[in-house]
Design a protein around this motif. Structure first.
Motif, PDB file in Angstrom:
ATOM      1  N   ASP A  76      49.783  37.214  16.827  1.00 24.93           N
ATOM      2  CA  ASP A  76      49.107  37.166  15.528  1.00 24.93           C
ATOM      3  C   ASP A  76      50.024  36.716  14.396  1.00 24.93           C
ATOM      4  N   LEU A 108      48.937  34.315  11.636  1.00 25.78           N
ATOM      5  CA  LEU A 108      47.940  34.728  10.647  1.00 25.78           C
ATOM      6  C   LEU A 108      48.570  35.006   9.284  1.00 25.78           C
ATOM      7  N   TYR A 139      44.396  42.712   7.236  1.00 29.45           N
ATOM      8  CA  TYR A 139      44.576  42.808   8.690  1.00 29.45           C
ATOM      9  C   TYR A 139      44.639  44.272   9.129  1.00 29.45           C
ATOM     10  N   LYS A 199      41.904  46.396  11.445  1.00 27.34           N
ATOM     11  CA  LYS A 199      42.278  47.085  12.679  1.00 27.34           C
ATOM     12  C   LYS A 199      42.005  48.587  12.578  1.00 27.34           C
ATOM     13  N   HIS A 250      45.381  42.444  19.632  1.00 36.26           N
ATOM     14  CA  HIS A 250      45.687  41.368  18.698  1.00 36.26           C
ATOM     15  C   HIS A 250      44.443  40.516  18.467  1.00 36.26           C
ATOM     16  N   THR A 251      44.371  39.926  17.288  1.00 39.09           N
ATOM     17  CA  THR A 251      43.238  39.061  16.958  1.00 39.09           C
ATOM     18  C   THR A 251      43.216  37.848  17.872  1.00 39.09           C
ATOM     19  N   HIS A 252      44.380  37.252  18.078  1.00 39.02           N
ATOM     20  CA  HIS A 252      44.505  36.147  19.023  1.00 39.02           C
ATOM     21  C   HIS A 252      44.895  36.710  20.381  1.00 39.02           C
TER      22      HIS A 252
END
Length: 289
Positions: free
Chosen positions: A61, A64, A117, A121, A240-242
């Motif tokens: 991430d 980002l 972020y 989360k 993680h977002t990615h």
């Protein structure tokens, strides 16, 4: 030129804490390399080294956020935080620790992105509800974002002196009326879970590993995080977002049979409990005599 920090007697004992040299799994004695660690204030020469460690901390991430802007913020407060080096002042840091006031810097793009972020989360992780509530306030409270990371072979014994010096530096900053009177500390760290290797799944049936029952166990990359979590108001891990490309977990199999899947972890400590948490880390990491 940044000044070398003085580590008081008793702050750290590096005997037996030398980074291991990667080798095979034979019964031969492991080679030991003697290393002298030095603690320094953050300084401009650390810019690229800090970016490398920050990217390691944020993992997949990292893209980002404005990592360069974040490194600049760390370097803008040279009397707060530490780096650890082994090749002198001009070399890249092998470890660092610092704290940033989220309230003080909330208008800066990288901090805005980080707050958003963390809020996203925390709001999707039930155990992080207290953190979600704090980050939803306007303005947010004076939360100190603790950022720390080190290269994989760095021993945990370098950590207590960084925390001890940070406490002293915060106290000195408060005497000078600087904005470091935190209500809470937010610690970002990394965890991993063991996952079944895709290589094993592709193997002939008789060679496949048995699946373990129950929920997946969570592991910390840094042993001190387990201690800090015991003193936390709340904590929780998140995906993680990615996501890493397929097969990434198998690239982490060098020293174990299972693959691993990495994730993020957040811990929120009340400021009044920070000193006792640091003491607990120091006691935990202290080498046995």
């Amino acid at each position: 030129m940044g000044k070398r920090k003085q580590v008081k007697d008793g702050d750290v004992d590096m005997d037996g804490a030398n980074p291991p040299v990667e080798g095979d799994d034979s019964d031969e004695e492991m080679e030991i390399v003697d290393v002298d660690f030095e603690w320094f204030d953050p300084q401009p020469v650390d810019f690229h080294g800090l970016k490398t460690l920050l990217r390691q901390l944020f993992d997949v991430d990292a893209d980002l956020f404005g990592i360069s802007e974040l490194a600049d913020l760390i370097l803008a407060q040279p009397l707060l935080g530490s780096t650890v080096k082994v090749d002198g002042n001009e070399s890249d840091p092998y470890a660092f620790l610092t704290v940033l006031n989220l309230q003080e810097h909330m208008d800066k793009p990288v901090i805005k992105d980080l707050i958003s972020y963390f809020q996203k989360k925390a709001s999707s992780t039930p155990s992080l509800a207290p953190l979600s509530q704090l980050l939803s306030q306007s303005p947010i409270p004076p939360i100190g974002l603790l950022l720390t990371e080190r290269l994989i072979n760095m021993p945990a014994e370098v950590v207590p002196p960084m925390y001890t010096m940070l406490q002293e530096e915060i106290a000195w900053a408060l005497e000078d009326k600087e904005p470091y009177n935190f209500s809470h500390y937010l610690i970002l760290s990394k965890i991993y879970e063991e996952v079944e290797s895709k290589l094993d799944m592709e193997a002939p049936p008789q060679k496949k590993k048995k699946k373990s029952g129950g929920t997946q166990e969570r592991f910390y990359f840094h042993p001190e995080d387990e201690v800090l979590e015991r003193h936390a108001l709340c904590s929780g891990s998140f995906e993680h977002t990615h996501q890493h490309d397929e097969g990434h977990s198998d690239s982490k199999r060098a020293f174990q049979e299972m693959g691993i899947k990495t994730g993020g972890n957040l811990m929120l400590l009340e400021a009044k409990n920070f000193e006792s948490a640091v003491k607990a880390v120091t006691d935990y990491v202290k080498p046995s005599v």
